[in-house]
Design an enzyme around this catalytic site. Structure first.
Site, PDB file in Angstrom:
ATOM      1  N   GLY A  69      77.200  59.221  60.717  1.00 28.01           N
ATOM      2  CA  GLY A  69      78.347  58.385  61.085  1.00 28.01           C
ATOM      3  C   GLY A  69      78.037  56.911  60.860  1.00 28.01           C
ATOM      4  NE  ARG A  83      80.570  61.503  64.194  1.00 29.97           N
ATOM      5  CZ  ARG A  83      79.387  60.930  64.293  1.00 29.97           C
ATOM      6  NH1 ARG A  83      78.392  61.322  63.529  1.00 29.97           N
ATOM      7  NH2 ARG A  83      79.195  59.959  65.146  1.00 29.97           N
ATOM      8  NE  ARG A 123      73.272  48.248  63.431  1.00 35.66           N
ATOM      9  CZ  ARG A 123      73.689  49.472  63.806  1.00 35.66           C
ATOM     10  NH1 ARG A 123      72.953  50.535  63.537  1.00 35.66           N
ATOM     11  NH2 ARG A 123      74.831  49.625  64.456  1.00 35.66           N
ATOM     12  NE  ARG A 157      75.571  64.546  69.991  1.00 38.04           N
ATOM     13  CZ  ARG A 157      75.010  63.492  69.427  1.00 38.04           C
ATOM     14  NH1 ARG A 157      75.026  62.320  70.049  1.00 38.04           N
ATOM     15  NH2 ARG A 157      74.435  63.593  68.256  1.00 38.04           N
ATOM     16  CB  SER A 182      82.246  52.105  68.749  1.00 32.49           C
ATOM     17  OG  SER A 182      81.740  52.380  67.463  1.00 32.49           O
ATOM     18  CD  GLN A 234      78.458  54.929  64.195  1.00 34.22           C
ATOM     19  OE1 GLN A 234      79.509  55.512  63.928  1.00 34.22           O
ATOM     20  NE2 GLN A 234      77.322  55.562  64.377  1.00 34.22           N
ATOM     21  CE  LYS A 240      70.454  58.805  64.226  1.00 38.53           C
ATOM     22  NZ  LYS A 240      71.861  58.400  64.082  1.00 38.53           N
ATOM     23  CB  SER A 241      70.524  52.043  65.446  1.00 36.17           C
ATOM     24  OG  SER A 241      71.190  53.084  66.105  1.00 36.17           O
ATOM     25  CG  ASP A 286      73.447  58.299  70.496  1.00 32.96           C
ATOM     26  OD1 ASP A 286      74.642  58.645  70.558  1.00 32.96           O
ATOM     27  OD2 ASP A 286      73.025  57.444  69.688  1.00 32.96           O
TER      28      ASP A 286
END
Ligand code: SPQ
Length: 431
Positions: free
Chosen positions: A95, A123, A28, A347, A168, A170, A23-24, A316
């Protein structure tokens, strides 16, 4: 809200699967392709809802993107080729989309409006809007830009050296992407190293990135050149089958072409330390990212402590690691993971609440949880809370539960693993 009956107390999981693209990396590849010069092609793209939100946002900014399943073509016209969108950009549940797009938009003088779903609205966005504003970006939003909806009107940016209070990817990526449009050098230092797909992929797009331990720097004014990207299988998706293979009796699962970037492989370290029968085969480098095949089989596990700089490498995976720990001998302690509170759900709370319904013994703490093993789990009516990783963890838990079980809001899983139940079904040996 959809509800699904889950298969419980199965006779084993056996066979081979290729988990979907990371996914990441998929996010990108689309974003960098959209701001590069020329045509970027993406193979093994993850057609999950989050990555489709990223495609949709860039299409609304005038980028031609054709997606056919796992193959994508992006016609980039450079960062200055993006056009002011006439519609609101909807980031859905993602996110990554929200924060990385904010970085890109920071240096572009047009106006945008960003919204997402109810989970995104909770968030924290101040972690990116505050440093981006300090570079010169004009960003506004609810509670002074702490939360969505957000609006941007980029401006003339100046490079900064940002010491991030959190590890992070992100935050790091948003600032580095803004740094591409900034005057001078932009540097980010993190307390621990977060996933480094941005650094690796920017280099594949011809950008010079300097990495020194937990510090990454980029010079402004660099132009991305189109690339061909092969997305590795997502280790965060593989994690559900790694745990399933370890805890379900009579199991042996081979997972093909899984991304083994060292900033993501904390789950492998944990499985090995807990005593899992795990083998790594065919390791190689593709597109600057290590990949390999993983073979897991039913294991005798012991509880361990998980804390410190391994946490960003498995953040995750903690929901499914908590399930793993319910089947280990003794206590597992997870610490230094307060970031879990600001994911798609809190979570720490959702893992404890849902697994306790099945008979697990979990004590939530301020920055993690304590799990007492071994517990025999029973069926229950459980809830994803709209969080894909909670939904998949509970579906894996069902495999060892006695009695009937159903999952509410199962559709959340499509965010990162639309073929999850099909793969589960293919591997399952029914009683
Ligand atoms: O994209 P989103 O919603 O933030 O997704 C999650 C996930 O579980 O899929 C987190 F909830 O993954 C993040 C991850 O936790 C994806 C990500 C990235 O691609 O850069 C980085 C991590 O978040 P962060 O906040 O630590 O940078």
């Amino acid at each position: 809200m959809q509800q699904r009956t889950l298969l419980t107390n199965i006779n084993g999981l056996q066979g081979e699967i290729a988990v979907p693209g990371d996914k990441s990396v998929s996010h990108r590849a689309v974003m960098f392709g959209a701001i590069a010069d020329g045509k970027t092609t993406i193979h093994n793209f993850l057609p999950g809802e989050d990555c489709l939100s990223t495609i949709d946002c860039f299409q609304k900014m005038g980028v031609s993107i054709v997606q056919k399943g796992e193959y994508v073509e992006v016609e980039g016209k450079g960062i200055s080729g993006l056009e002011e969108p006439s519609e609101i950009l909807n980031v859905g549940n993602s996110g990554t989309t929200t924060r990385l797009i904010l970085g890109i938009l920071s240096g572009i003088p047009f106006h945008t409006c960003l919204i997402g779903d109810d989970s995104i609205a909770k968030r924290p966005m101040g972690r990116v809007t505050v440093p981006l504003r300090s570079m010169g970006a004009k960003i506004d939003g609810r509670q002074d830009g702490q939360y969505t909806p957000l609006s941007t009107r980029g401006g003339a940016l100046k490079g900064i050296h940002y010491h991030s209070p959190v590890a992070s990817a992100q935050v790091k990526s948003a600032i580095l992407l803004a740094g591409l449009s900034a005057e001078g050098k932009t540097t980010v230092t993190e307390p621990e190293k977060s996933r480094d797909h941005t650094e690796r992929m920017l280099q594949a797009f011809g950008v010079q990135v300097d990495v020194d331990g937990n510090t990454v720097s980029i010079e402004g004014g660099q132009q991305l050149k189109s690339a061909t990207i092969h997305v590795p299988g997502d280790i965060s998706s593989a994690a559900f089958f790694l745990v399933a293979g370890a805890i379900v009796p009579n199991s042996r699962i081979e997972l093909k072409n899984v991304g083994l970037n060292p900033t993501r492989t904390g789950i492998i370290d944990v499985l090995k330390e807990m005593g899992a029968n795990l083998e790594i085969k065919n390791e190689q480098i593709r597109n600057g990212e290590p990949v390999g095949d993983l073979v897991i089989s039913t294991s005798q596990l012991k509880g361990i402590e998980i804390s410190g700089d391994i946490i960003p490498r498995l953040i995750d995976e903690i929901p499914v690691i908590a399930l793993l720990a319910t089947q280990a001998e003794g206590k597992t302690i997870i610490k230094d993971a307060a970031e879990l509170k600001v994911k798609e759900t809190n979570r720490i709370d959702t893992v404890a609440t849902e697994l306790e319904k099945m008979g697990a013994r979990i004590t939530p703490t301020e920055d993690g949880m304590i799990i007492e093993g071994r517990s025999s789990l029973h069926g229950a009516v459980v809830h994803s809370h709209g969080d894909h990783r909670i939904g998949m963890m509970l579906a894996v838990a069902a495999c060892i539960a006695k009695g009937d079980m159903s999952l509410q809001n199962e559709q959340a899983i499509a965010v990162s693993y639309p073929s999850f139940f099909e793969h589960m079904e293919n591997l399952t040996i029914k009683k």
